[in-house]
Design an enzyme around this catalytic site. Structure first.
Site, PDB file in Angstrom:
ATOM      1  N   ARG A  17      41.932  29.762  47.945  1.00  0.00           N
ATOM      2  CA  ARG A  17      41.188  29.149  49.055  1.00  0.00           C
ATOM      3  C   ARG A  17      39.670  29.299  48.930  1.00  0.00           C
ATOM      4  O   ARG A  17      38.920  28.643  49.630  1.00  0.00           O
ATOM      5  CB  ARG A  17      41.671  29.722  50.399  1.00  0.00           C
ATOM      6  CG  ARG A  17      42.973  29.094  50.869  1.00  0.00           C
ATOM      7  CD  ARG A  17      43.521  29.796  52.095  1.00  0.00           C
ATOM      8  NE  ARG A  17      44.228  31.026  51.742  1.00  0.00           N
ATOM      9  CZ  ARG A  17      44.682  31.909  52.632  1.00  0.00           C
ATOM     10  NH1 ARG A  17      44.494  31.716  53.922  1.00  0.00           N
ATOM     11  NH2 ARG A  17      45.313  32.990  52.230  1.00  0.00           N
ATOM     12  N   THR A  83      53.444  40.650  46.480  1.00  0.00           N
ATOM     13  CA  THR A  83      52.909  41.989  46.734  1.00  0.00           C
ATOM     14  C   THR A  83      53.927  43.075  46.378  1.00  0.00           C
ATOM     15  O   THR A  83      53.539  44.173  45.962  1.00  0.00           O
ATOM     16  CB  THR A  83      52.514  42.124  48.219  1.00  0.00           C
ATOM     17  OG1 THR A  83      53.619  41.659  49.029  1.00  0.00           O
ATOM     18  CG2 THR A  83      51.293  41.270  48.550  1.00  0.00           C
ATOM     19  N   ARG A 338       7.590  39.339  39.301  1.00  0.00           N
ATOM     20  CA  ARG A 338       8.755  39.266  38.423  1.00  0.00           C
ATOM     21  C   ARG A 338       8.979  40.610  37.742  1.00  0.00           C
ATOM     22  O   ARG A 338       8.143  41.509  37.827  1.00  0.00           O
ATOM     23  CB  ARG A 338       8.554  38.116  37.437  1.00  0.00           C
ATOM     24  CG  ARG A 338       8.601  36.757  38.170  1.00  0.00           C
ATOM     25  CD  ARG A 338       8.066  35.629  37.324  1.00  0.00           C
ATOM     26  NE  ARG A 338       8.686  35.624  36.009  1.00  0.00           N
ATOM     27  CZ  ARG A 338       8.147  35.073  34.921  1.00  0.00           C
ATOM     28  NH1 ARG A 338       6.965  34.482  34.999  1.00  0.00           N
ATOM     29  NH2 ARG A 338       8.779  35.118  33.778  1.00  0.00           N
TER      30      ARG A 338
HETATM   31  C1  UD1 Z   1      50.583  39.697  52.803  1.00  0.00           C
HETATM   32  C2  UD1 Z   1      51.774  40.140  53.652  1.00  0.00           C
HETATM   33  C3  UD1 Z   1      51.581  39.626  55.084  1.00  0.00           C
HETATM   34  C4  UD1 Z   1      50.255  40.154  55.630  1.00  0.00           C
HETATM   35  C5  UD1 Z   1      49.109  39.799  54.691  1.00  0.00           C
HETATM   36  C6  UD1 Z   1      47.842  40.477  55.148  1.00  0.00           C
HETATM   37  C7  UD1 Z   1      53.579  40.139  52.048  1.00  0.00           C
HETATM   38  C8  UD1 Z   1      54.802  39.468  51.590  1.00  0.00           C
HETATM   39  N1  UD1 Z   1      52.972  39.604  53.082  1.00  0.00           N
HETATM   40  O1  UD1 Z   1      50.545  38.277  52.824  1.00  0.00           O
HETATM   41  O2  UD1 Z   1      52.649  40.089  55.895  1.00  0.00           O
HETATM   42  O3  UD1 Z   1      50.043  39.625  56.932  1.00  0.00           O
HETATM   43  O4  UD1 Z   1      49.397  40.251  53.354  1.00  0.00           O
HETATM   44  O5  UD1 Z   1      46.775  40.039  54.383  1.00  0.00           O
HETATM   45  O6  UD1 Z   1      53.190  41.145  51.506  1.00  0.00           O
HETATM   46  N2  UD1 Z   1      48.513  40.346  45.516  1.00  0.00           N
HETATM   47  C9  UD1 Z   1      48.847  40.887  44.310  1.00  0.00           C
HETATM   48  N3  UD1 Z   1      49.851  40.326  43.598  1.00  0.00           N
HETATM   49  C10 UD1 Z   1      50.532  39.241  44.051  1.00  0.00           C
HETATM   50  C11 UD1 Z   1      50.201  38.705  45.314  1.00  0.00           C
HETATM   51  C12 UD1 Z   1      49.182  39.281  46.027  1.00  0.00           C
HETATM   52  O7  UD1 Z   1      48.225  41.853  43.859  1.00  0.00           O
HETATM   53  O8  UD1 Z   1      51.430  38.773  43.348  1.00  0.00           O
HETATM   54  C13 UD1 Z   1      47.409  40.953  46.255  1.00  0.00           C
HETATM   55  C14 UD1 Z   1      46.304  39.995  46.588  1.00  0.00           C
HETATM   56  O9  UD1 Z   1      45.275  40.020  45.613  1.00  0.00           O
HETATM   57  C15 UD1 Z   1      45.794  40.531  47.898  1.00  0.00           C
HETATM   58  C16 UD1 Z   1      47.024  41.168  48.516  1.00  0.00           C
HETATM   59  O10 UD1 Z   1      47.937  41.387  47.484  1.00  0.00           O
HETATM   60  O11 UD1 Z   1      44.811  41.521  47.718  1.00  0.00           O
HETATM   61  C17 UD1 Z   1      47.649  40.292  49.601  1.00  0.00           C
HETATM   62  O12 UD1 Z   1      47.999  39.051  49.026  1.00  0.00           O
HETATM   63  P1  UD1 Z   1      47.938  37.715  49.879  1.00  0.00           P
HETATM   64  O13 UD1 Z   1      48.503  36.639  49.038  1.00  0.00           O
HETATM   65  O14 UD1 Z   1      46.624  37.557  50.472  1.00  0.00           O
HETATM   66  O15 UD1 Z   1      48.928  38.123  51.028  1.00  0.00           O
HETATM   67  P2  UD1 Z   1      50.206  37.406  51.517  1.00  0.00           P
HETATM   68  O16 UD1 Z   1      51.301  37.564  50.519  1.00  0.00           O
HETATM   69  O17 UD1 Z   1      49.853  36.067  51.955  1.00  0.00           O
END
Ligand code: UD1
Ligand code: CA
Length: 485
Positions: A17, A83, A338
């Site tokens: 995004r 996650t 500078r």
């Molecule tokens: C996740 C939670 C959601 C919560 C939200 C808060 C899950 C399934 N859902 O949502 O309930 O409200 O966070 O922000 O966990 N990341 C990884 N590897 C991945 C995917 C994500 O390291 O494969 C990291 C991202 O970089 C980020 C964090 O995990 O820092 C959260 O990922 P994001 O995709 O923003 O969260 P959601 O899965 O949408």
């Protein structure tokens, strides 16, 4: 060091995004990448193990992690998304016999502070819970997982937005994505996660569900202020978070004795240092590792990047980078410093002056409309208005030296490399191509010739010619000449 604490920083997500070629977590916030703020917090908690999980643009993100937190373990997430998978791979990097708590932080939640997390962890440990979740109430909870509570208000489960019913989507308490787990309970359930859900990801939130099904205790703990857990997903949220953080930084300096006239237009990076009794006027940005000593007045409309400003110096309407401004010195308005500019005590760089790689000694002044590049100027010298240090021969840059107590005339050009001795004067309009010994007056200006009535002859009928004729009649002579009187 807390031997019973491991921290996992999730930093593998893509951040689509942001619509950016730069990885989301490396966008700057108060002078440091977003993820650096989370790593600083992790470091403040003094955990025995800190692990960052990377995948998207892994080399860039891993390099940033290693530069802000050299001891951090970097784990690569494989192609299985979610996650849950990220935490599973991080936990595999912990020692097999680690049985303490695992705190999971989000790389894109930069404002969550160590005090809030310490309290959260203490509460988790005090209750001997198997898992605790930080939550928040948002006016607009869309996009987040929701915290579903039972009729008594006790935690029931987390449901992802994409998997939620309309009724569940109406819940305004969200899962902030920050968790504390007992290591054993976490290990037991990570192995059982599947990608059987709307996003085809291994959800970390499913561990919570599995814990509940196994009869374990889980608690959702709301934060005192929802912005503490605000995540950055797009550039609108980035600027909102930056404004919030900046307000906290400005207020911190105000309470530390710094006058900030207009907090809304003053931007101060996290690593800047400011002594008490500094005044910061509106429209000022202090960036990088800038340091300001007591009594200095900065602004209005000034940007300092990695600068050092001495006691009681004044810097107004100036753009400066990697420069040192001495105590009692004065810079601006409309000055451009500078990298490599070093202005001595009580020195002056004035209006419409540009400097680069220039040392200007104590009490020396470059007051007006000049360029000083690749030069060393001694003490108590004055560089006349409109002077240029011509440092570039078209191929290479050369250095010039000016001694102390020198007075250069207006509109001088110093063709580098050239040395001007102590006490030298130069005439206005001199192009200095040869070294000038101490005490000499340098002049190379051709004698002036006045060609009488040139305008009337060569530009007849012009306004200038008419004005010249009128002046001649008024003085009773065709030319202005003292002998005509
Ligand atoms: C996740 C939670 C959601 C919560 C939200 C808060 C899950 C399934 N859902 O949502 O309930 O409200 O966070 O922000 O966990 N990341 C990884 N590897 C991945 C995917 C994500 O390291 O494969 C990291 C991202 O970089 C980020 C964090 O995990 O820092 C959260 O990922 P994001 O995709 O923003 O969260 P959601 O899965 O949408
Ligand atoms: Ca996601």
């Amino acid at each position: 060091m807390d031997q019973q604490l491991a921290i996992i920083v999730l930093a593998a997500g893509q951040g689509t995004r942001m619509k950016s070629a730069t990885p989301k977590l490396l966008h700057p916030l108060a002078g440091s990448p977003i993820v650096a703020h989370v790593l600083r917090t992790a470091r403040a908690l003094d955990a025995a193990h800190v692990i960052a999980v990377v995948r998207h643009e892994r080399d860039q993100v891993a390099a940033a992690v290693e530069s802000v937190f050299p001891g951090c373990i970097v784990v690569d997430q494989d192609e299985i998304p979610g996650t849950g998978r990220a935490v599973e791979q991080a936990v595999a990097a912990l020692p097999d016999d680690f049985e303490g708590e695992v705190l999971v932080l989000n790389g894109d939640v930069p404002l969550l502070d160590a005090d809030t997390l310490s309290a959260f962890l203490a509460r988790h440990r005090g209750r001997a819970a198997h898992a605790s979740v930080l939550s928040a109430r948002y006016d607009d909870p869309s996009g987040y997982g929701r915290v579903v509570r039972d009729a008594d208000g006790a935690f029931d489960r987390i449901v992802e937005q994409k998997d939620a019913t309309d009724e569940e989507r109406a819940i305004d308490e969200i899962n902030a994505g920050i968790y504390a787990f007992g290591a054993g309970a976490l290990r037991d359930h990570l192995a059982n996660l599947t990608t059987d859900n709307a996003q085809g990801e291994k959800y970390l939130t499913d561990v919570i569900q599995l814990l509940r099904e196994a009869g374990s205790e889980v608690e959702a703990v709301p934060v005192s202020e929802p912005w503490l857990v605000a995540g950055i997903n797009d550039r609108a949220q980035l600027s909102e978070t930056a404004a919030r953080l900046n307000a906290l930084i400005v207020r911190g300096w105000q309470l530390g004795g710094v006058t900030v006239e207009d907090p809304a237009t003053t931007w101060i990076d996290l690593d800047v240092r400011i002594e008490p009794d500094v005044t910061i006027r509106p429209g000022t940005q202090l960036k990088g590792a800038t340091v300001i000593a007591t009594g200095a007045v900065i602004g209005p409309d000034t940007t300092l990047v990695d600068c050092e400003v001495g006691e009681n110096a004044e810097v107004k309407r100036t753009d400066a980078t990697l420069s040192v401004i001495g105590p009692e010195a004065s810079v601006g308005p409309f000055s451009y410093l500078r990298p490599g500019t070093v202005l001595g005590r009580d020195g002056k760089i004035g209006a419409f002056v540009e400097s680069k790689n220039a040392t200007i000694g104590e009490g020396s002044k470059v007051p007006h409309l000049s360029y000083v590049g690749d030069a060393t100027i001694g003490e108590h010298s004055n560089i006349g208005a409109g002077s240029i240090f011509a440092n570039y021969d078209g191929v290479r840059k050369h250095h010039s030296e000016v001694g102390s107590h020198v007075r250069t005339g207006s509109h001088g050009v110093f063709v580098a490399p050239v040395r001007i001795g102590d006490g030298v004067y130069t005439a206005a309009g001199t192009v200095v191509r040869k070294d000038v010994p101490a005490g000499a007056l340098a002049v190379n200006v051709a004698p002036q010739r006045n060609i009488e009535e040139w305008v009337q002859k060569h530009r007849p009928g012009t306004a200038a010619a008419k004005a010249a004729e009128a002046a001649g009649e008024a003085s009773g002579s065709a030319s202005i000449d003292a002998s005509a009187d």
